[in-house]
Design a protein around this motif. Structure first.
Motif, PDB file in Angstrom:
ATOM      1  N   ASN A  20      35.820  19.581  49.216  1.00 19.94           N
ATOM      2  CA  ASN A  20      36.231  20.599  50.349  1.00 19.94           C
ATOM      3  C   ASN A  20      37.333  21.703  49.658  1.00 19.94           C
ATOM      4  OD1 ASN A  20      36.044  21.733  52.946  1.00 19.94           O
ATOM      5  ND2 ASN A  20      37.353  20.076  53.850  1.00 19.94           N
ATOM      6  N   ALA A  21      38.103  21.291  49.075  1.00 21.00           N
ATOM      7  CA  ALA A  21      39.229  21.988  48.082  1.00 21.00           C
ATOM      8  C   ALA A  21      38.456  23.311  47.305  1.00 21.00           C
ATOM      9  CB  ALA A  21      40.133  21.192  47.250  1.00 21.00           C
ATOM     10  N   ALA A  22      37.225  22.622  46.575  1.00 19.25           N
ATOM     11  CA  ALA A  22      36.543  23.772  45.793  1.00 19.25           C
ATOM     12  C   ALA A  22      35.802  24.653  46.777  1.00 19.25           C
ATOM     13  CB  ALA A  22      35.684  22.899  44.948  1.00 19.25           C
ATOM     14  N   ASP A  23      35.210  24.116  48.065  1.00 19.60           N
ATOM     15  CA  ASP A  23      34.506  24.996  48.862  1.00 19.60           C
ATOM     16  C   ASP A  23      35.678  25.915  49.514  1.00 19.60           C
ATOM     17  OD1 ASP A  23      32.234  23.761  48.519  1.00 19.60           O
ATOM     18  OD2 ASP A  23      32.385  22.495  50.214  1.00 19.60           O
ATOM     19  N   VAL A  24      36.933  25.671  49.693  1.00 14.91           N
ATOM     20  CA  VAL A  24      38.060  26.721  50.314  1.00 14.91           C
ATOM     21  C   VAL A  24      37.713  27.866  49.155  1.00 14.91           C
ATOM     22  CG1 VAL A  24      40.253  27.280  50.663  1.00 14.91           C
ATOM     23  CG2 VAL A  24      39.101  25.058  51.508  1.00 14.91           C
ATOM     24  N   MET A  25      37.873  27.741  47.807  1.00 18.39           N
ATOM     25  CA  MET A  25      37.941  28.774  46.866  1.00 18.39           C
ATOM     26  C   MET A  25      36.797  29.604  47.101  1.00 18.39           C
ATOM     27  SD  MET A  25      40.799  29.405  45.830  1.00 18.39           S
ATOM     28  CE  MET A  25      40.625  30.610  44.836  1.00 18.39           C
ATOM     29  N   ASN A  26      35.509  29.146  47.249  1.00 20.15           N
ATOM     30  CA  ASN A  26      34.375  29.860  47.407  1.00 20.15           C
ATOM     31  C   ASN A  26      34.469  30.811  48.491  1.00 20.15           C
ATOM     32  OD1 ASN A  26      33.151  28.482  45.317  1.00 20.15           O
ATOM     33  ND2 ASN A  26      32.297  26.873  46.709  1.00 20.15           N
ATOM     34  N   ALA A  27      35.540  30.671  49.487  1.00 16.48           N
ATOM     35  CA  ALA A  27      35.399  31.830  50.327  1.00 16.48           C
ATOM     36  C   ALA A  27      36.130  32.908  49.949  1.00 16.48           C
ATOM     37  CB  ALA A  27      36.442  31.223  51.567  1.00 16.48           C
ATOM     38  N   PHE A  28      36.803  32.926  49.116  1.00 18.00           N
ATOM     39  CA  PHE A  28      37.404  34.098  48.578  1.00 18.00           C
ATOM     40  C   PHE A  28      36.620  34.688  47.330  1.00 18.00           C
ATOM     41  CE2 PHE A  28      40.877  31.218  50.110  1.00 18.00           C
ATOM     42  CZ  PHE A  28      41.411  32.217  50.898  1.00 18.00           C
ATOM     43  N   PRO A  29      36.377  36.194  47.493  1.00 19.15           N
ATOM     44  CA  PRO A  29      35.386  36.797  46.419  1.00 19.15           C
ATOM     45  C   PRO A  29      36.222  36.968  45.102  1.00 19.15           C
ATOM     46  CG  PRO A  29      36.430  38.180  47.987  1.00 19.15           C
ATOM     47  CD  PRO A  29      36.947  36.913  48.735  1.00 19.15           C
ATOM     48  N   PRO A  30      35.439  37.080  44.241  1.00 20.34           N
ATOM     49  CA  PRO A  30      35.980  37.291  42.761  1.00 20.34           C
ATOM     50  C   PRO A  30      36.800  38.655  42.768  1.00 20.34           C
ATOM     51  CG  PRO A  30      33.475  37.338  42.830  1.00 20.34           C
ATOM     52  CD  PRO A  30      33.843  36.948  44.131  1.00 20.34           C
ATOM     53  N   ALA A  31      37.704  38.737  41.881  1.00 14.96           N
ATOM     54  CA  ALA A  31      38.413  40.305  41.890  1.00 14.96           C
ATOM     55  C   ALA A  31      37.255  41.266  41.698  1.00 14.96           C
ATOM     56  CB  ALA A  31      39.538  39.983  40.860  1.00 14.96           C
ATOM     57  N   GLU A  32      37.534  42.572  42.349  1.00 16.41           N
ATOM     58  CA  GLU A  32      36.766  43.625  41.953  1.00 16.41           C
ATOM     59  C   GLU A  32      37.019  44.179  40.750  1.00 16.41           C
ATOM     60  OE1 GLU A  32      37.342  46.295  45.260  1.00 16.41           O
ATOM     61  OE2 GLU A  32      36.397  44.687  46.671  1.00 16.41           O
ATOM     62  N   THR A  33      36.279  45.205  40.112  1.00 18.22           N
ATOM     63  CA  THR A  33      36.587  45.675  38.832  1.00 18.22           C
ATOM     64  C   THR A  33      38.019  46.522  38.965  1.00 18.22           C
ATOM     65  OG1 THR A  33      34.328  46.395  38.488  1.00 18.22           O
ATOM     66  CG2 THR A  33      35.910  47.598  37.276  1.00 18.22           C
ATOM     67  N   GLY A  34      38.985  46.317  38.220  1.00 17.91           N
ATOM     68  CA  GLY A  34      40.390  46.744  37.971  1.00 17.91           C
ATOM     69  C   GLY A  34      41.391  45.936  38.780  1.00 17.91           C
ATOM     70  N   GLN A  35      40.716  44.615  39.432  1.00 18.08           N
ATOM     71  CA  GLN A  35      41.690  43.998  40.115  1.00 18.08           C
ATOM     72  C   GLN A  35      41.747  42.709  39.553  1.00 18.08           C
ATOM     73  OE1 GLN A  35      42.971  43.992  43.961  1.00 18.08           O
ATOM     74  NE2 GLN A  35      43.009  46.174  43.147  1.00 18.08           N
ATOM     75  N   VAL A 133      46.069  36.277  46.085  1.00 17.36           N
ATOM     76  CA  VAL A 133      46.310  37.637  46.015  1.00 17.36           C
ATOM     77  C   VAL A 133      45.772  38.559  45.072  1.00 17.36           C
ATOM     78  CG1 VAL A 133      48.494  39.241  45.629  1.00 17.36           C
ATOM     79  CG2 VAL A 133      48.754  36.862  46.756  1.00 17.36           C
ATOM     80  N   TYR A 134      45.212  39.588  45.520  1.00 20.62           N
ATOM     81  CA  TYR A 134      44.397  40.632  44.684  1.00 20.62           C
ATOM     82  C   TYR A 134      45.385  41.766  44.351  1.00 20.62           C
ATOM     83  CZ  TYR A 134      40.483  37.838  46.258  1.00 20.62           C
ATOM     84  OH  TYR A 134      39.603  36.973  46.636  1.00 20.62           O
ATOM     85  N   VAL A 135      45.547  42.182  42.859  1.00 18.53           N
ATOM     86  CA  VAL A 135      46.405  43.175  42.497  1.00 18.53           C
ATOM     87  C   VAL A 135      45.742  43.998  41.251  1.00 18.53           C
ATOM     88  CG1 VAL A 135      48.552  41.824  43.276  1.00 18.53           C
ATOM     89  CG2 VAL A 135      47.811  41.950  40.749  1.00 18.53           C
ATOM     90  N   PRO A 136      46.272  45.281  41.240  1.00 13.75           N
ATOM     91  CA  PRO A 136      45.501  46.012  39.992  1.00 13.75           C
ATOM     92  C   PRO A 136      45.747  45.139  38.576  1.00 13.75           C
ATOM     93  CG  PRO A 136      46.792  47.373  41.495  1.00 13.75           C
ATOM     94  CD  PRO A 136      47.077  45.956  42.093  1.00 13.75           C
ATOM     95  N   ILE A 137      44.892  45.307  37.689  1.00 10.74           N
ATOM     96  CA  ILE A 137      45.167  44.775  36.499  1.00 10.74           C
ATOM     97  C   ILE A 137      46.549  45.292  35.997  1.00 10.74           C
ATOM     98  CG2 ILE A 137      44.242  44.758  33.997  1.00 10.74           C
ATOM     99  CD1 ILE A 137      41.263  44.713  35.123  1.00 10.74           C
ATOM    100  N   GLY A 138      47.148  44.413  35.041  1.00 11.80           N
ATOM    101  CA  GLY A 138      48.462  44.893  34.586  1.00 11.80           C
ATOM    102  C   GLY A 138      49.870  44.657  35.552  1.00 11.80           C
ATOM    103  N   SER A 139      49.288  44.172  36.561  1.00 11.74           N
ATOM    104  CA  SER A 139      50.458  43.906  37.800  1.00 11.74           C
ATOM    105  C   SER A 139      50.625  42.392  37.879  1.00 11.74           C
ATOM    106  CB  SER A 139      50.174  44.330  39.145  1.00 11.74           C
ATOM    107  OG  SER A 139      49.698  45.755  39.194  1.00 11.74           O
ATOM    108  N   GLU A 140      51.652  41.959  38.094  1.00 11.17           N
ATOM    109  CA  GLU A 140      52.028  40.551  38.105  1.00 11.17           C
ATOM    110  C   GLU A 140      52.145  40.039  39.641  1.00 11.17           C
ATOM    111  OE1 GLU A 140      55.064  39.487  35.354  1.00 11.17           O
ATOM    112  OE2 GLU A 140      54.917  41.328  34.448  1.00 11.17           O
ATOM    113  N   VAL A 141      52.094  38.813  40.020  1.00 14.79           N
ATOM    114  CA  VAL A 141      52.646  38.249  41.322  1.00 14.79           C
ATOM    115  C   VAL A 141      53.639  37.247  41.016  1.00 14.79           C
ATOM    116  CG1 VAL A 141      51.840  37.017  43.367  1.00 14.79           C
ATOM    117  CG2 VAL A 141      50.354  38.738  42.407  1.00 14.79           C
ATOM    118  N   GLN A 142      54.695  37.263  41.757  1.00 16.14           N
ATOM    119  CA  GLN A 142      55.809  36.406  41.575  1.00 16.14           C
ATOM    120  C   GLN A 142      56.011  35.919  43.101  1.00 16.14           C
ATOM    121  OE1 GLN A 142      59.186  37.619  39.750  1.00 16.14           O
ATOM    122  NE2 GLN A 142      57.892  38.058  37.916  1.00 16.14           N
TER     123      GLN A 142
END
Length: 157
Positions: A20-35, A133-142
């Motif tokens: 079920n935990a793995a299925d939850v991550m299937n809900a979130f799309p992969p990062a788009e180009t540049g993200q 969280v989806y951010v532009p490449i080169g950005s960081e999330v804290q």
């Protein structure tokens, strides 16, 4: 025999929880180009209603130590179609702006984490779902965890 059935039932529940935990991550799309996609799994807490998560997006830059800097841009909460989960998206890190205090031009530059400007972005603490969280490449999330404290009664007088 009963203990064997109980063990099999508990084992089945554990396997279902992991799947079920793995299925939850299937809900979130992969990062788009540049993200880039960041995933934060929060630990279970005793009183999650007393907690909040502050998401901090930025970039590490070499700058002077005297001025205050920030990026223009904003974070947006987006509902994942068909699932109802929330993902957080920063489409672009805009221009960097800052104060204009006179700094010695020979002063050494320092590494600084420059964040998005504006109000802090706080969300509800929920250990049952990942924070994605989806951010532009080169950005960081804290992130920061905020805890509500108890208010002490002050005597009147």
């Amino acid at each position: 025999m009963k203990s064997c059935r109980a063990f099999v039932a508990v084992l089945g529940l554990c396997v279902a929880w992991v799947v079920n935990a793995a299925d939850v991550m299937n809900a979130f799309p992969p990062a788009e180009t540049g993200q880039t996609r960041y995933v934060l799994n929060l630990p279970e807490a005793a009183d999650e209603n007393a907690l909040q998560v502050e998401l901090v997006v930025g970039k590490t830059e070499r700058l002077d130590a005297g001025n205050r800097y920030f990026y223009s841009g904003s974070m947006e909460a987006v509902t994942v179609d068909g699932w109802g989960f929330t993902r957080y998206v920063v489409n672009s890190m805009g221009i960097m702006a800052g104060t204009l205090m006179a700094i010695d031009p020979n002063a050494p530059k320092v590494e600084r984490f420059v964040t998005l400007g504006g109000e802090p972005y706080r969300i509800r603490y929920n250990s049952k779902l990942p924070v994605v969280v989806y951010v532009p490449i080169g950005s960081e999330v804290q992130y920061r965890i905020w805890r509500a404290g108890k208010l002490a009664a002050m005597p009147e007088g």
